[in-house]
Structure formats: C-alpha cells, structure tokens
Write a protein that holds these residues in place. Structure first.
Motif, PDB file in Angstrom:
ATOM      1  N   TYR A 119       0.835  -1.147   0.042  1.00  0.00           N
ATOM      2  CA  TYR A 119       0.043  -0.081   0.107  1.00  0.00           C
ATOM      3  C   TYR A 119       0.917   1.311   0.083  1.00  0.00           C
ATOM      4  CZ  TYR A 119      -3.833  -3.048   1.572  1.00  0.00           C
ATOM      5  OH  TYR A 119      -4.825  -4.078   1.752  1.00  0.00           O
ATOM      6  N   ASP A 120       0.157   2.528  -0.460  1.00  0.00           N
ATOM      7  CA  ASP A 120       1.147   3.470  -0.562  1.00  0.00           C
ATOM      8  C   ASP A 120       0.959   4.095   1.008  1.00  0.00           C
ATOM      9  OD1 ASP A 120       1.559   3.680  -3.002  1.00  0.00           O
ATOM     10  OD2 ASP A 120       0.830   5.866  -3.455  1.00  0.00           O
ATOM     11  N   ASN A 121       0.097   3.903   1.640  1.00  0.00           N
ATOM     12  CA  ASN A 121       0.093   4.589   2.973  1.00  0.00           C
ATOM     13  C   ASN A 121      -0.248   3.735   4.344  1.00  0.00           C
ATOM     14  OD1 ASN A 121      -2.636   4.307   2.672  1.00  0.00           O
ATOM     15  ND2 ASN A 121      -3.270   6.077   2.696  1.00  0.00           N
ATOM     16  N   LYS A 122       0.146   2.506   4.012  1.00  0.00           N
ATOM     17  CA  LYS A 122       0.114   1.361   5.072  1.00  0.00           C
ATOM     18  C   LYS A 122       1.483   0.539   5.252  1.00  0.00           C
ATOM     19  CE  LYS A 122      -4.738   0.418   4.941  1.00  0.00           C
ATOM     20  NZ  LYS A 122      -5.712  -0.641   4.819  1.00  0.00           N
ATOM     21  N   ILE A 123       1.660  -0.052   6.540  1.00  0.00           N
ATOM     22  CA  ILE A 123       3.214  -0.743   6.592  1.00  0.00           C
ATOM     23  C   ILE A 123       2.963  -2.085   6.152  1.00  0.00           C
ATOM     24  CG2 ILE A 123       4.832  -1.468   8.079  1.00  0.00           C
ATOM     25  CD1 ILE A 123       4.288   0.912  10.020  1.00  0.00           C
ATOM     26  N   ASN A 124       1.884  -2.730   6.491  1.00  0.00           N
ATOM     27  CA  ASN A 124       1.398  -4.201   6.143  1.00  0.00           C
ATOM     28  C   ASN A 124       1.375  -4.140   4.371  1.00  0.00           C
ATOM     29  OD1 ASN A 124      -0.944  -2.477   6.609  1.00  0.00           O
ATOM     30  ND2 ASN A 124      -2.115  -4.288   6.079  1.00  0.00           N
ATOM     31  N   ALA A 125       1.898  -5.348   4.151  1.00  0.00           N
ATOM     32  CA  ALA A 125       1.639  -5.819   2.598  1.00  0.00           C
ATOM     33  C   ALA A 125       0.193  -5.873   2.137  1.00  0.00           C
ATOM     34  CB  ALA A 125       2.489  -7.259   2.503  1.00  0.00           C
ATOM     35  N   LEU A 126       0.260  -5.697   0.752  1.00  0.00           N
ATOM     36  CA  LEU A 126      -1.165  -6.092   0.153  1.00  0.00           C
ATOM     37  C   LEU A 126      -1.306  -7.281   0.024  1.00  0.00           C
ATOM     38  CD1 LEU A 126      -3.603  -5.102  -1.469  1.00  0.00           C
ATOM     39  CD2 LEU A 126      -1.929  -4.878  -3.522  1.00  0.00           C
ATOM     40  N   GLU A 127      -2.277  -8.137   0.409  1.00  0.00           N
ATOM     41  CA  GLU A 127      -2.420  -9.490   0.812  1.00  0.00           C
ATOM     42  C   GLU A 127      -3.720  -9.979   0.247  1.00  0.00           C
ATOM     43  OE1 GLU A 127      -1.767 -11.285   4.556  1.00  0.00           O
ATOM     44  OE2 GLU A 127       0.041 -10.541   4.813  1.00  0.00           O
ATOM     45  N   LEU A 128      -3.850 -11.093  -0.698  1.00  0.00           N
ATOM     46  CA  LEU A 128      -4.744 -11.671  -0.932  1.00  0.00           C
ATOM     47  C   LEU A 128      -5.466 -12.936   0.049  1.00  0.00           C
ATOM     48  CD1 LEU A 128      -4.056 -12.528  -4.854  1.00  0.00           C
ATOM     49  CD2 LEU A 128      -5.162 -10.549  -3.992  1.00  0.00           C
ATOM     50  N   LYS A 129      -6.793 -12.665   0.122  1.00  0.00           N
ATOM     51  CA  LYS A 129      -7.133 -13.577   1.362  1.00  0.00           C
ATOM     52  C   LYS A 129      -8.454 -14.464   0.770  1.00  0.00           C
ATOM     53  CE  LYS A 129      -6.225 -10.029   5.009  1.00  0.00           C
ATOM     54  NZ  LYS A 129      -6.753  -9.337   6.028  1.00  0.00           N
ATOM     55  N   ASP A 130      -8.853 -15.532   1.411  1.00  0.00           N
ATOM     56  CA  ASP A 130      -9.839 -16.467   1.042  1.00  0.00           C
ATOM     57  C   ASP A 130     -10.930 -15.866   0.461  1.00  0.00           C
ATOM     58  OD1 ASP A 130      -8.058 -18.510   1.498  1.00  0.00           O
ATOM     59  OD2 ASP A 130      -8.803 -18.955   3.383  1.00  0.00           O
ATOM     60  N   ARG A 131     -11.470 -14.612   0.959  1.00  0.00           N
ATOM     61  CA  ARG A 131     -12.679 -14.179   0.772  1.00  0.00           C
ATOM     62  C   ARG A 131     -12.351 -13.709  -1.033  1.00  0.00           C
ATOM     63  NH1 ARG A 131     -12.962  -8.324   1.940  1.00  0.00           N
ATOM     64  NH2 ARG A 131     -15.192  -8.316   1.674  1.00  0.00           N
ATOM     65  N   MET A 132     -11.482 -13.527  -1.373  1.00  0.00           N
ATOM     66  CA  MET A 132     -11.346 -13.036  -2.613  1.00  0.00           C
ATOM     67  C   MET A 132     -11.760 -14.092  -3.790  1.00  0.00           C
ATOM     68  SD  MET A 132      -8.099 -11.403  -4.514  1.00  0.00           S
ATOM     69  CE  MET A 132      -8.550  -9.487  -4.675  1.00  0.00           C
ATOM     70  N   LEU A 133     -11.480 -15.418  -3.215  1.00  0.00           N
ATOM     71  CA  LEU A 133     -11.900 -16.389  -4.173  1.00  0.00           C
ATOM     72  C   LEU A 133     -13.334 -16.512  -4.135  1.00  0.00           C
ATOM     73  CD1 LEU A 133      -9.514 -18.908  -2.907  1.00  0.00           C
ATOM     74  CD2 LEU A 133      -9.279 -17.676  -4.770  1.00  0.00           C
ATOM     75  N   CYS A 134     -14.321 -15.875  -3.520  1.00  0.00           N
ATOM     76  CA  CYS A 134     -15.798 -16.242  -3.565  1.00  0.00           C
ATOM     77  C   CYS A 134     -16.460 -14.787  -3.931  1.00  0.00           C
ATOM     78  CB  CYS A 134     -16.210 -16.876  -2.377  1.00  0.00           C
ATOM     79  SG  CYS A 134     -15.996 -16.038  -0.985  1.00  0.00           S
ATOM     80  N   LEU A 135     -15.728 -13.828  -4.264  1.00  0.00           N
ATOM     81  CA  LEU A 135     -16.156 -12.360  -4.572  1.00  0.00           C
ATOM     82  C   LEU A 135     -15.852 -11.895  -5.877  1.00  0.00           C
ATOM     83  CD1 LEU A 135     -15.345 -10.705  -1.029  1.00  0.00           C
ATOM     84  CD2 LEU A 135     -17.681 -11.548  -1.900  1.00  0.00           C
ATOM     85  N   ASN A 136     -16.528 -10.883  -6.472  1.00  0.00           N
ATOM     86  CA  ASN A 136     -16.319 -10.564  -7.745  1.00  0.00           C
ATOM     87  C   ASN A 136     -14.996  -9.453  -7.437  1.00  0.00           C
ATOM     88  OD1 ASN A 136     -18.390 -11.634  -9.265  1.00  0.00           O
ATOM     89  ND2 ASN A 136     -19.784  -9.894  -8.752  1.00  0.00           N
ATOM     90  N   THR A 137     -13.945  -9.580  -8.615  1.00  0.00           N
ATOM     91  CA  THR A 137     -12.865  -8.830  -8.619  1.00  0.00           C
ATOM     92  C   THR A 137     -12.686  -8.308 -10.151  1.00  0.00           C
ATOM     93  OG1 THR A 137     -11.635  -9.970  -6.962  1.00  0.00           O
ATOM     94  CG2 THR A 137     -10.443  -8.699  -8.232  1.00  0.00           C
ATOM     95  N   LEU A 138     -12.463  -6.795 -10.158  1.00  0.00           N
ATOM     96  CA  LEU A 138     -12.335  -6.268 -11.276  1.00  0.00           C
ATOM     97  C   LEU A 138     -10.988  -5.468 -11.512  1.00  0.00           C
ATOM     98  CD1 LEU A 138     -13.462  -4.795 -13.943  1.00  0.00           C
ATOM     99  CD2 LEU A 138     -14.189  -2.732 -12.634  1.00  0.00           C
ATOM    100  N   ILE A 139     -10.283  -5.894 -12.794  1.00  0.00           N
ATOM    101  CA  ILE A 139      -9.021  -5.334 -13.105  1.00  0.00           C
ATOM    102  C   ILE A 139      -9.301  -4.507 -14.399  1.00  0.00           C
ATOM    103  CG2 ILE A 139      -6.556  -5.544 -13.496  1.00  0.00           C
ATOM    104  CD1 ILE A 139      -6.670  -8.353 -12.412  1.00  0.00           C
ATOM    105  N   LEU A 140      -9.246  -3.177 -14.244  1.00  0.00           N
ATOM    106  CA  LEU A 140      -9.699  -2.352 -15.252  1.00  0.00           C
ATOM    107  C   LEU A 140      -8.616  -1.433 -15.622  1.00  0.00           C
ATOM    108  CD1 LEU A 140     -11.736  -1.403 -17.311  1.00  0.00           C
ATOM    109  CD2 LEU A 140     -12.583   0.227 -15.788  1.00  0.00           C
ATOM    110  N   ALA A 141      -7.956  -1.631 -16.851  1.00  0.00           N
ATOM    111  CA  ALA A 141      -6.693  -0.900 -16.997  1.00  0.00           C
ATOM    112  C   ALA A 141      -6.380  -1.047 -18.656  1.00  0.00           C
ATOM    113  CB  ALA A 141      -5.472  -1.409 -16.276  1.00  0.00           C
TER     114      ALA A 141
END
Length: 244
Positions: free
Chosen positions: A8-30
């Motif tokens: 993240y730009d303004n967080k110390i922790n890493a950007l992580e994928l979690k199990d809930r991503m596997l059952c939700l919609n995700t959009l990559i628009l670029a």
C-alpha cells in the motif's frame, strides 16, 4: 502460499490476497501496458495455491503460441471456443477433472439479437463452472457493444450482481469509454455493490499511474445489516517472475 502481492502507499503491512477474494467479484480495469496481466497472474497463482480451479476467458481470441509464457505453467490447459460438439466434449472433460482452463474466444459469438442468448453466454453460465471455478475475463474490446452486440453478456453480468458477490476493484489507465460516468456507475455497482468515492470517477488521476500501480478498492467484511464500508488506497503490485 503466494498471497503477498504488493504494498500500500500509506500502510506498513503488505497487500495480501485472502480467501474471501475467491468467492467475490474482482475487477481489474486498465489499458495495455499498465500491469493488469501481471496482477491477474498473481491472483491466478493464489487461486491455484488454494486448490480452486480457474476459468480464464481471453476475448482477444489468442492462439496458443501467442499467449504469454508466464501463463504456460503445468496448470495451463488451452481451449478455443467454437459452437461444436467437439468443443463441448473437450470443455466437459476439463470441468469434470477440475482442470484450470484458458479459453480463447471471439466476442463475435455473443448474440446481437434482442431476447436471444448466445451459446457462449449459456456456456460461461454453466452451473459447474459458476459454483466451482474462479473466473477471469480478459480483453473485452469495443465496450460500446454493451448496448448492442454484447446484450446477453451484459445480462449475464447483471446476473452476477444478483448473486451479491461484491468485493474488489483494481483500476488504472482506464479505456476512454469509461470516461462515461454511467458506465463507471454500472461497474461500481457490479463489483462493489454501491457507489464508491469520487476518485473512482477521476479518470485524469488514474491515467497518470505508472505500470503495476492501481487505485484499489475493497468492501470490508465486517458483519453488518447495512452495506459494508469501501476502503480505498493506491497500491503497487510486485512484478511476477515465473519459476524457471
């Protein structure tokens, strides 16, 4: 597990994928060159590590020899859509064995007749696929066609909205058609469940982001009777380097 994908730009922790991503919609628009394929590889690897089969639809109808090498790992199973019994048998066998599927397909197979669903739209709405697979849609060109040629695909997407699998978006360098705020509003509802904050609509900011940098939004998963809060941040996704 390959769940840490960036920062993240303004967080110390890493950007992580979690199990809930596997059952939700995700959009990559670029746009091309912005890093969306790199990000898709990261999400695909997480699904593979989680033993969830993936269904990757390449609407640019790529031939197998033209697909990026980083997709061609031991889980890569290429198939090209056609309205034929041979295709039906190949796809059914892959689904039966829960194989990861890379399907090249031309958008021309979508119906351009009102109230008529195409075989393609019915195929990707296969119950076994919807219930068991993680979907990827890649390179949907001529987005104006949502109102005409891709009518049955749009209805399919609205069907996803009825499933209320609201989750995540990664946005950067959007196609010019997304400067139409009505289109942006539609996708905001499809993927987040309600309007997000104004940065979602600020195309001028998104177009300035460097490769592998995205405006990231996520619906929080706190139990609530109302819509969960949408958290937003700028993130940088690590470059994916396949194992030799």
């Amino acid at each position: 597990m390959r769940n840490k994908i960036g920062k993240y730009d303004n967080k110390i922790n890493a950007l992580e994928l979690k199990d809930r991503m596997l059952c939700l919609n995700t959009l990559i628009l670029a746009e091309q060159g912005s890093g969306k394929t790199n990000l898709a590889c990261k999400i695909r690897n997480f699904a593979i590590d989680s033993n969830v089969p993936t269904f990757y639809m390449d609407f640019s109808n790529s031939f197998e020899e033209n697909i990026e090498l980083r997709y061609k790992d031991s889980y890569f199973n290429y198939i090209q859509f056609s309205e034929s019994e041979e295709f039906d048998k190949q796809l059914a066998e892959l689904i039966k064995e829960k194989k990861h599927i890379y399907m090249a397909v031309s958008p021309e197979y979508f119906s351009n007749k009102k109230d008529e669903r195409s075989k393609l739209s019915k195929t990707i709405a296969n119950t076994d696929l919807l219930q068991n697979y993680y979907y990827f849609f890649h390179d949907i060109e001529n987005l104006n066609g949502f109102y005409t040629k891709f009518e049955d695909f749009l209805l399919y997407m609205l069907g996803l909205m009825n499933m209320q699998k609201y989750g995540f978006t990664f946005l950067a360098q959007p196609h010019s058609i997304f400067e139409n705020q009505n289109i942006k509003l539609l996708f905001s509802f499809l993927y987040l469940g309600r309007c997000s904050n104004l940065n979602y609509f600020n195309t001028s900011i998104l177009k300035t982001l460097d490769k592998n940098r995205f405006y990231y939004q996520a619906r929080t998963d706190s139990p609530t009777l109302l819509f969960n809060k949408i958290e937003s941040n700028l993130v940088t996704v690590d470059e994916y380097i396949p194992d030799e």
